[in-house]
Enzyme design. Structure first.
Site, PDB file in Angstrom:
ATOM      1  N   ASP A  80       0.891  -1.103   0.006  1.00 54.77           N
ATOM      2  CA  ASP A  80      -0.054   0.139   0.151  1.00 54.77           C
ATOM      3  C   ASP A  80       1.031   1.083  -0.057  1.00 54.77           C
ATOM      4  O   ASP A  80       1.550   1.720   1.008  1.00 54.77           O
ATOM      5  CB  ASP A  80      -0.953  -0.075   1.205  1.00 54.77           C
ATOM      6  N   HIS A 134      -0.259   4.128  -0.263  1.00 56.57           N
ATOM      7  CA  HIS A 134      -1.315   4.965   0.541  1.00 56.57           C
ATOM      8  C   HIS A 134      -1.387   6.459  -0.072  1.00 56.57           C
ATOM      9  O   HIS A 134      -1.680   7.428   0.586  1.00 56.57           O
ATOM     10  CB  HIS A 134      -0.580   5.223   1.872  1.00 56.57           C
ATOM     11  N   GLU A 183      -0.947  -0.761  -4.106  1.00 56.25           N
ATOM     12  CA  GLU A 183      -2.143  -0.114  -3.909  1.00 56.25           C
ATOM     13  C   GLU A 183      -1.880   1.480  -3.912  1.00 56.25           C
ATOM     14  O   GLU A 183      -0.921   1.969  -3.300  1.00 56.25           O
ATOM     15  CB  GLU A 183      -2.802  -0.563  -2.603  1.00 56.25           C
ATOM     16  N   GLU A 228     -10.147   3.356  -2.629  1.00 58.10           N
ATOM     17  CA  GLU A 228     -10.398   3.555  -1.467  1.00 58.10           C
ATOM     18  C   GLU A 228     -10.882   4.990  -1.211  1.00 58.10           C
ATOM     19  O   GLU A 228     -11.811   5.386  -0.279  1.00 58.10           O
ATOM     20  CB  GLU A 228      -9.438   3.309  -0.417  1.00 58.10           C
ATOM     21  N   ASP A 278     -14.804   1.098  -1.222  1.00 51.84           N
ATOM     22  CA  ASP A 278     -15.295   0.974   0.282  1.00 51.84           C
ATOM     23  C   ASP A 278     -16.281   1.172   0.572  1.00 51.84           C
ATOM     24  O   ASP A 278     -17.235   2.146   0.216  1.00 51.84           O
ATOM     25  CB  ASP A 278     -14.215   1.864   0.935  1.00 51.84           C
ATOM     26  N   HIS A 287     -12.106  -2.238  -0.317  1.00 49.87           N
ATOM     27  CA  HIS A 287     -11.046  -1.994   0.907  1.00 49.87           C
ATOM     28  C   HIS A 287     -12.099  -1.859   2.086  1.00 49.87           C
ATOM     29  O   HIS A 287     -13.367  -1.480   2.055  1.00 49.87           O
ATOM     30  CB  HIS A 287     -10.908  -0.284   0.517  1.00 49.87           C
TER      31      HIS A 287
END
Length: 486
Positions: free
Chosen positions: A276, A278, A302, A328, A351, A378
């Site tokens: 991830d 992020h 990700e 996400e 998500d 997610h």
């Protein structure tokens, strides 16, 4: 309508309670019963006893039918069947609970006593989402809960700033939508995936988190090895790197790579490792970091860039053999439509608690299927959000694996006591925690219980809401003082 609030004695819980009073009329079955009794009294004395018994038997049969229709008919549409008028149900009560480590639960109740649960939350902005839910409930209370799509469209389209809106409104809408689907499934005594067309699989592959943001390679590798040894998980996810500058040094890239290398060597080639980014890596540096991490065969990269830079994804996809995953921080079906049309990602990660609930998650999943793009929702949140994801996963042919918040470092920061065997806050609020049991191959079973398939321990929720939580996003600053993404 009259609404009221109630508070238990003792410390003030971080919950909101609202109700609307309702009344009900005399049922058709009762009217028929009284009519037949009157006719019996006028019949010949010799036949009165036999007629009375027959009338009583017929009335009892119709009363049982009326009871079914009061719930089933009321949730599908007010109907007349076998001479009995179905009584439409309505949402009459709602409560919000803010519980550790960083979650918000919504409880809806109908006139017929059916309870549905949802999880409206945007991590770090729980109070803001709760305020949005309170405002939106005026559009929900009094509505027939079976009209899920009507309520969803009413919230999304009738308010000027709702259409195409962002994380707060869509997260509030998500919790409402999840609770309505839970009510629909419980009303008909079927899991939600049956209402979406039925499951295409018997079990679902899941993954958990490993490590934090700044762990050194040795500690992260040791934790990963212990997790695999002490649980049935076959997939892990971890942060790909610590804080990064816009353009960083070879040493910074090497530090990130050494961490992944240590984990790969600790768990071996049979364990999938998702990385991830992020969104913390800036566009000028991301290709360089991806190239350094590729040799350790990540399961996916990700969110290599933040959604505002999704235009870069197609080029990033062409630069690596590792699948690109994102989604996400995308909140509407139309945002995913544009991502899919750009061919920028091979895995989408909507998500369910941020994208408007089960209704829109299912729509997004079907769109992705048409593009042969994988679905991996997610879900770093609580058990209700996870249960909602699982219902869509079960009936989506393009589903690949599901995130859980087991082991996630944010839960620990919120006070959760995580263990290496998966006993954590995710199970705390369930009376049937076995639905989250992971089998020897790293899967959970497709749930078969009604609604979302979980049984919430209301007593534990109410107790936890007394403490509540105050989880806040971290705030990172670069060495020169510049605020940066984390």
């Amino acid at each position: 309508r009259e609404s009221h609030s109630a508070r238990p004695h003792g410390p003030e819980p971080q919950s909101e309670i609202h109700a609307t009073e309702t009344t009900s009329g005399t049922s058709a079955a009762a009217w028929l019963r009284s009519s037949r009794q009157a006719l019996t009294m006028m019949a010949e004395p010799a036949k009165a006893s036999g007629v009375a018994r027959q009338a009583q038997a017929e009335a009892e049969t119709e009363a049982r039918a009326a009871g079914r229709l009061r719930r089933i008919g009321g949730h599908l549409a007010p109907v007349e069947a076998a001479g009995v008028v179905g009584v439409a149900d309505a949402v009459t009560k709602w409560e919000l609970f803010k519980v550790p480590p960083r979650w918000v639960f919504l409880r809806l109740e109908t006139r017929n006593g059916v309870v549905g649960w949802g999880e409206p939350n945007c991590e770090g902005y729980s109070d803001t989402v709760m305020a949005a839910v309170k405002e939106l409930m005026d559009m929900v209370v009094g509505q027939d809960p079976s009209r899920i799509q009507y309520i969803w469209q009413k919230i999304y389209r009738q308010k000027f700033y709702s259409t195409g809106s962002g994380p707060i409104i869509m997260s509030a809408l998500a919790g409402i939508d999840q609770a309505l689907w839970d009510i629909a499934g419980k009303t008909l005594n079927v899991p939600v995936h049956r209402l979406l067309g039925g499951a295409v699989r018997d079990r679902l592959l899941v993954y958990r988190w490993c490590g934090g943001d700044m762990d050194n390679p040795e500690d992260t590798a040791r934790e990963a090895k212990e997790l695999i040894a002490n649980s049935n998980f076959k997939l892990l996810k971890m942060n790909a790197c610590p804080m990064m500058r816009f353009v960083d040094t070879d040493n910074a890239v090497e530090r990130a790579a050494s961490r992944i290398k240590a984990v790969r060597e600790a768990v071996g080639p049979d364990v999938g490792i998702g990385l991830d980014f992020h969104g913390r890596v800036k566009v000028p540096a991301v290709k360089r970091l991806m190239k350094a991490l590729e040799p350790y065969n990540p399961l996916f990269f990700e969110e290599p860039v933040v959604p505002e830079q999704n235009g870069e994804l197609k080029g990033l996809r062409a630069a690596t053999h590792v699948p690109i995953a994102t989604g996400e921080r995308m909140y509407t079906p139309s945002a995913f439509r544009d991502l899919l049309a750009s061919r920028g990602a091979q895995i989408i990660q909507p998500d369910c608690s941020h994208v408007g609930g089960i209704s829109s998650l299912f729509q997004i999943a079907r769109m992705a299927e048409a593009y042969d793009v994988a679905l991996a929702p997610h879900c770093p949140l609580g058990p209700i959000a996870l249960a909602a994801c699982v219902q869509v996963d079960a009936c989506s042919p393009n589903f690949v694996f599901q995130e859980t918040s087991m082991g996630i470092h944010y839960n620990k920061e919120g006070g959760s006591r995580e263990t290496k065997t998966g006993k954590c806050s995710l199970r705390r609020f369930l009376r049937n925690p076995e639905v989250l049991d992971v089998d020897a191959d790293g899967h959970i079973k497709t749930p078969q219980g009604p609604g979302l398939g979980i049984i919430i321990d209301e007593e534990e929720v109410r107790k936890a809401a007394i403490k509540g939580h105050n989880f806040k996003d971290r705030e990172w600053t670069l060495p020169d003082g510049t605020p940066t993404r984390w």
